[in-house]
Design an enzyme around this catalytic site. Structure first.
Site, short mmCIF file in Angstrom:
data_model
loop_
_atom_site.label_atom_id
_atom_site.label_comp_id
_atom_site.label_asym_id
_atom_site.label_seq_id
_atom_site.Cartn_x
_atom_site.Cartn_y
_atom_site.Cartn_z
N LYS A 46 0.85 -1.19 0.00
CA LYS A 46 0.00 0.00 0.00
C LYS A 46 0.88 1.24 0.00
CE LYS A 46 -4.01 -1.77 2.53
NZ LYS A 46 -5.00 -1.54 1.47
N ARG B 34 -10.38 -11.50 1.56
CA ARG B 34 -11.23 -12.55 0.97
C ARG B 34 -10.53 -13.92 1.02
NH1 ARG B 34 -11.47 -9.25 -4.55
NH2 ARG B 34 -11.13 -7.61 -2.99
N1 BES Z 1 -8.18 -3.67 4.14
C1 BES Z 1 -8.33 -3.24 2.79
C2 BES Z 1 -9.63 -2.46 2.55
C3 BES Z 1 -9.80 -1.17 3.28
C4 BES Z 1 -9.60 0.03 2.64
C5 BES Z 1 -10.25 -1.16 4.58
C6 BES Z 1 -9.82 1.22 3.32
C7 BES Z 1 -10.45 0.02 5.26
C8 BES Z 1 -10.24 1.22 4.62
C9 BES Z 1 -8.35 -4.46 1.87
O1 BES Z 1 -7.57 -5.54 2.29
C10 BES Z 1 -7.79 -4.03 0.55
O2 BES Z 1 -6.65 -3.67 0.52
N2 BES Z 1 -8.61 -4.07 -0.50
C11 BES Z 1 -8.21 -3.71 -1.79
C12 BES Z 1 -8.72 -4.75 -2.76
C13 BES Z 1 -8.13 -4.64 -4.16
C14 BES Z 1 -6.64 -4.92 -4.13
C15 BES Z 1 -8.85 -5.63 -5.06
C16 BES Z 1 -8.80 -2.35 -2.10
O3 BES Z 1 -9.91 -2.05 -1.66
O4 BES Z 1 -8.12 -1.56 -2.74
MN MN Z 2 -5.55 -5.37 1.72
#
Ligand code: BES
Ligand code: MN
Ligand code: ZN
Length: 506
Positions: A281, A355
């Protein structure tokens, strides 16, 4: 911790630091306590109402010193808007607003007038529940770790005593018990979620869950890495393999019925920190990913409340607890994983880790006899884009199970909204090398994540709750201070109570 109780004695004769009185659009014309107070306070109530310092505006509160004319040092007037349009959620908010002012004035022993607060369509039991929830949810603060804290920050209202007519007393008291258990479950979820990842590893979070289980004599099982290997949890293990903090999966069983049937499984995503893994991230705001175990926290918080209330329902709590880190041993994009279900998964992004751990947790819940499933997860950033921070996104494969959860959420005063799950969305998560891939790209990100989970749920009635937008409160409200919100604990508790009242099916 604050106590909410029935007042012994007369409202205007008992000494206290403060007295909370709700004010509707009718003001003093409504009768009841306001004209009586006005007389005792030499016309001050009428004067302040005319000057619009005492108003019926929701969220508005005004404190008046009583100069020894009544035994309460202050009266706090809280606006509730139009009485006819006001409900249990309005009660929660009004109590929280009144007590926020009490806290500001450092009033620790506070009285509340039930009759002035009463919402027209709300039963005495639900009134009691809403009062306790408003009080205990609103006064919550995360202590944190600063070595010096202002006295104001540490101050809490310690007691709320409610004066009410004798005929509602018993029902209101029952409501206090329900509301207190529920609110403390929410506050436990908040504290777990607010706790940073260096202090809340999967192992520590597992211990917290075990603590809840011990307290309420739930059957509990903690899986470690070797157990997961034996069970073939290849998806969960892949996410875990980049972290020095070993994974756990905690199962709690609460049996509220004679027989272990109609089992409701609560499955909560417990990523104690989400760096994104190799699909790292951006650094900006990454610290907020301490909240990525908000789903697991909601499940643990709900179990705390359920353990106290002991509804006639069977609940299975399943929390996969993992840290998602980049490392020499970390899993990578392109890897193909073998999940416990037998389904293979192509990793597109190691940041779509939630997931993956949920896939194996759902399979395990099914193996343990889940007949109905609710999963909760801070799953996608996309749900923030779709619904913002005040509504939880939902998916389902069963209209009746969804209808029940939606009613539970309404009773709890929490917002949920159903997203579609048409089969066409499956096209986005088809892989050339595996049964599924773990990312469907930017479009409909929340829905494709839900579709991925649905593939593991199969035929079991299921509701998915994406709390990525709602698990954290940025601004702070009377009921929800800044930080972790503990969202969906109340809905889960109401769902367990609804199931106890009317069964899970239908
Ligand atoms: N934990 C994150 C989602 C999230 C984002 C939670 C903001 C709380 C606040 C999740 O694991 C994630 O990173 N999701 C990705 C999925 C994508 C890579 C398909 C996302 O939402 O960008
Ligand atoms: Mn994530
Ligand atoms: Zn995550």
């Amino acid at each position: 911790m604050m106590r909410v109780e029935v007042l012994n004695g007369k409202l205007l004769e008992v000494p206290a630091d403060g007295l909370i009185v709700a004010v509707s659009e009718a003001g003093l014309d409504e009768g009841g306590l306001l004209p009586e107070l006005d007389e005792l306070l030499a016309g001050a109530v009428e004067a302040e109402w005319r000057a619009e310092r005492i108003t019926c505006k929701r969220g508005h509160a005004f404190a008046l010193h009583t100069m020894g004319r009544i035994p309460s040092r202050y009266v706090i007037f809280v606006g509730i808007g139009e009485r006819a349009k006001y409900d249990a959620q309005g009660v929660r908010e009004a109590v929280a607003e009144g007590l926020a002012v009490a806290r500001q004035y450092r009033l620790s022993d506070v009285l509340l007038c039930y009759d002035a607060l009463k919402a027209p369509e709300v039963t005495p039991e639900t009134m009691g529940q809403a009062i306790a929830e408003g009080a205990i949810l609103g006064q919550y603060r995360f202590d944190g770790y600063r070595s010096k804290r202002e006295a104001d920050e540490a101050f809490r209202v310690s007691r709320l005593s409610v004066a009410m007519p004798p005929e509602v007393r018993q029902a209101v008291e029952t409501g206090f018990t329900i509301g207190t258990a529920t609110a403390e479950g929410v506050n436990l979820a908040r504290t777990l979620t607010n706790t940073p990842a260096n202090k809340l590893t999967p192992e520590v979070l597992a211990q917290e869950a075990v603590g809840v289980a011990r307290r309420h004599r739930f059957e509990v099982e903690v899986l470690e890495r070797a157990d997961m290997e034996r069970l073939g949890m290849g998806a969960l293990l892949a996410v875990a393999q980049g972290s020095a903090n070993a994974p756990r999966l905690v199962v709690m069983k609460y049996q509220g019925r004679e027989t272990w049937d109609d089992v409701i499984a609560f499955v909560g995503k417990g990523i104690t920190f989400d760096t994104g893994g190799i699909s790292l991230k951006p650094a900006q705001n990454m610290e907020s990913m301490i909240m990525d175990m908000g789903g697991a926290a909601a499940v643990i918080g709900a179990m705390e409340a359920i353990g106290r209330l002991r509804p006639k329902a069977n609940i299975l709590a399943v929390t996969p607890l993992v840290e998602n880190m980049p490392d020499g041993r970390a899993y990578r994009p392109g890897d193909v994983l073998h999940s416990m279900s037998g389904k293979t998964i192509e990793v597109i992004s190691t940041d779509a880790e939630g997931r993956l751990i949920l896939a194996d947790a759902i399979t395990y819940a099914k193996r343990l006899g889940a007949s109905f499933i609710v999963d909760l997860a801070t799953l996608t950033g996309a749900v923030l884009v779709a619904l913002g921070t005040q509504t939880t996104g939902a998916m389902t494969n069963d209209a009746a199970w969804w209808a029940k959860l939606e009613r539970a959420a309404a009773r709890a005063g929490e917002r949920v909204w159903l997203l579609p799950s048409f089969d066409v969305y499956l096209e986005q998560i088809k892989s050339p090398v595996a049964d599924l891939k773990n990312s469907g790209g930017r479009n409909a990100g929340t829905i494709t994540a839900g579709m991925f989970l649905k593939a593991f749920v199969e035929e079991t009635p299921w509701v998915h709750l994406d709390i990525a937008g709602t698990a954290w409160e940025e601004k702070g409200t009377a009921l929800t201070p800044k930080g972790a919100s503990g969202v969906m604990v109340r809905t889960l508790v109401e769902l367990a109570r609804l199931v106890a009242e009317e069964g899970a099916a239908s």
